[in-house]
Design a protein around this motif. Sequence first.
Motif, PDB file in Angstrom:
ATOM      1  N   THR A 184     -18.769  -2.254  -5.890  1.00 56.93           N
ATOM      2  CA  THR A 184     -17.836  -1.230  -5.416  1.00 56.93           C
ATOM      3  C   THR A 184     -18.008  -0.865  -3.949  1.00 56.93           C
ATOM      4  OG1 THR A 184     -19.353   0.468  -6.214  1.00 56.93           O
ATOM      5  CG2 THR A 184     -17.518  -0.109  -7.664  1.00 56.93           C
ATOM      6  N   TYR A 230     -11.869   6.314   3.006  1.00 56.66           N
ATOM      7  CA  TYR A 230     -12.002   6.474   4.465  1.00 56.66           C
ATOM      8  C   TYR A 230     -10.837   7.215   5.118  1.00 56.66           C
ATOM      9  CZ  TYR A 230     -15.280   3.021   2.886  1.00 56.66           C
ATOM     10  OH  TYR A 230     -16.255   2.394   2.159  1.00 56.66           O
ATOM     11  N   ALA A 282       3.122  -0.980  -5.800  1.00 57.62           N
ATOM     12  CA  ALA A 282       3.465  -2.056  -6.733  1.00 57.62           C
ATOM     13  C   ALA A 282       3.437  -1.473  -8.135  1.00 57.62           C
ATOM     14  CB  ALA A 282       2.472  -3.198  -6.600  1.00 57.62           C
ATOM     15  N   ARG A 321       0.848  -1.177   0.000  1.00 57.52           N
ATOM     16  CA  ARG A 321       0.000   0.000   0.000  1.00 57.52           C
ATOM     17  C   ARG A 321       0.880   1.222   0.000  1.00 57.52           C
ATOM     18  NH1 ARG A 321      -2.315   3.255   3.340  1.00 57.52           N
ATOM     19  NH2 ARG A 321      -4.082   4.253   2.343  1.00 57.52           N
ATOM     20  N   ASN A 341     -22.119   6.521   2.814  1.00 56.33           N
ATOM     21  CA  ASN A 341     -23.413   6.559   2.114  1.00 56.33           C
ATOM     22  C   ASN A 341     -24.158   5.237   2.283  1.00 56.33           C
ATOM     23  OD1 ASN A 341     -22.239   4.851   0.145  1.00 56.33           O
ATOM     24  ND2 ASN A 341     -21.407   6.626  -0.898  1.00 56.33           N
ATOM     25  N   ILE A 358     -18.903  -1.783   0.324  1.00 57.15           N
ATOM     26  CA  ILE A 358     -18.552  -2.761   1.353  1.00 57.15           C
ATOM     27  C   ILE A 358     -19.496  -3.981   1.371  1.00 57.15           C
ATOM     28  CG2 ILE A 358     -18.383  -3.096   3.872  1.00 57.15           C
ATOM     29  CD1 ILE A 358     -15.981  -1.586   2.587  1.00 57.15           C
TER      30      ILE A 358
END
Length: 485
Positions: free
Chosen positions: A426, A28, A105, A17, A38, A428
């Motif tokens: 897209t 987030y 990466a 990351r 949302n 959660i």
Amino acid sequence: MRGRRTAARPAGGRAGRSGPEAGAGTAYATQDPRHRLNVPAGNMSCYPDDAGHFLRWLVRHGDPRATATDFVPRGRFGGYLADALADAAVRARGAAALRHVRARATGCSWAGARAALALSDGSVLHADAAVLATGPLTGRGGWVPGALRRSPRFVADAWAPGALDGPLACDRDVLLVGTGLTAVDVALSLDRLGRTVHAVSRTGALPRPHAATPLPPVAPPEPLEGLPLRQLRCRVYRHVRRTVRSHGDWRPALDGLRPLTARLWGTLTPEERDEFLARDRSLWNIHRHRMAPATAEAVAGLRRARRLTVSAGQVASVAQADVASQTGAVSDRADSAAADLCVTLDDGRVLRVGWVVDCTGPETHPARSGDPLHRGLLEAGLAAPGPLGIGYATDADGRLLGPGGDARAPLWTLGAHRRGELWESTAIPEIRVQAARVAEVLVDRPAAAARGAAHPEPAGPMGLPPATYAAAAARGAAVRPDADR
Ligand SMILES: Cc1cc2nc3c(=O)[nH]c(=O)nc-3n(C[C@H](O)[C@H](O)[C@H](O)COP(=O)(O)OP(=O)(O)OC[C@H]3O[C@@H](n4cnc5c(N)ncnc54)[C@H](O)[C@@H]3O)c2cc1C
């Protein structure tokens, strides 16, 4: 990421990351309390088999009165994900190890049985299997005129760290291109007395608000699967009309479609999917991706005060406002009116603004992305574009398929990269299910099978060991005792 479960050698997971905090991601990392989820808290657990996990975390971490219908600030969810990850890593100790590598990466190749991930710090990470969990691709800004692209007053990626520092440091008016959820958040952040934020998009339509008191989803009463798009559209509209009559609200009808969306998308022909994107996408997006009620109220307030205007329009051309600047004396002082931009819209309107922010959303086609990791995967044939070029081609578990439709390497993906295959992929509620499935496949994967396509896969419906979600949940529970949640 590498996953091998043997008694002698614990599994190791490496999370590559580029940002500082695991969990925050693009969505987030924001610390602006006006940027809300949302999706209500009751549907934001990171575990598909434990709906209340996020809510319990909220209650234990400073929100004792939190309820399942709250739309909490997104930064809180970033904190929750970081906590959940740390917690899982501790509980998996002895069976798996997690190492967070802070690097980008830049390439992925397969050398024999092992993946070699080239990292931005010059090192190479070797792995038995890899998961491409890089989230939505950065927008390419295909609409941006050259003069704007070259301007220091243009923000190409509203979510890049510090991207809004310039417009925040001045009082000049701002143009947002795009009127979706990103534009809404940026408008709230940039609002101040004396400034007008203009937002334009092809339709000029803002996302619809969630209901203050939400009703449960209403499933469509008629079967929808396998219908041609025209008939499907008619039945969906009928379902919405009936739900409005019976419940007084269209939202439960839309929410009732969500569990079916991926299957419905899967039965459409490529031509029908194309037609859906051209004709229905915008309407779908504004009803499906809704604003939190508090966000909608704040936006309405800004519009009433004329500090936010929202209209249909597209950028036709951009010029430097000040003649002196045109002769080369461009001021880069954030508050300088001399650096204003004159933006001409396709309807002839001219807006004089200090800044232009691209809020048109992420790139959906990996083949158009300039990111070397994605370009390299496609060029090497380790991955192929998904339906209509959106995301990647994958099997049912998210394993990347090459141009011939075969899995070329032990390489999986999830989330936005599966949008072409699933459409609804897209947020959660979908990503957590995909993540659990990928983890399950990797944990169950015999070491030999992780050695690349040259080795035969174990038999099973997808060429993988047959496993049910219940079995996965049981294994998950073994390393996630309820007492710890
Ligand atoms: C502004 C915004 C608000 C949203 N709000 C909600 C919401 O309220 N509810 C909801 O359910 N969904 C929401 N979403 C959808 C959101 O995308 C998903 O919820 C989720 O965050 C996606 O997770 P992810 O891990 O797939 O991607 P991300 O969260 O984007 O994480 C991807 C990570 O990969 C890293 N990365 C990318 N490329 C590389 C590379 N080459 N090398 C190393 N690291 C790399 C990135 O830096 C990032 O840390 C929102 C999205 C956005 C953009």
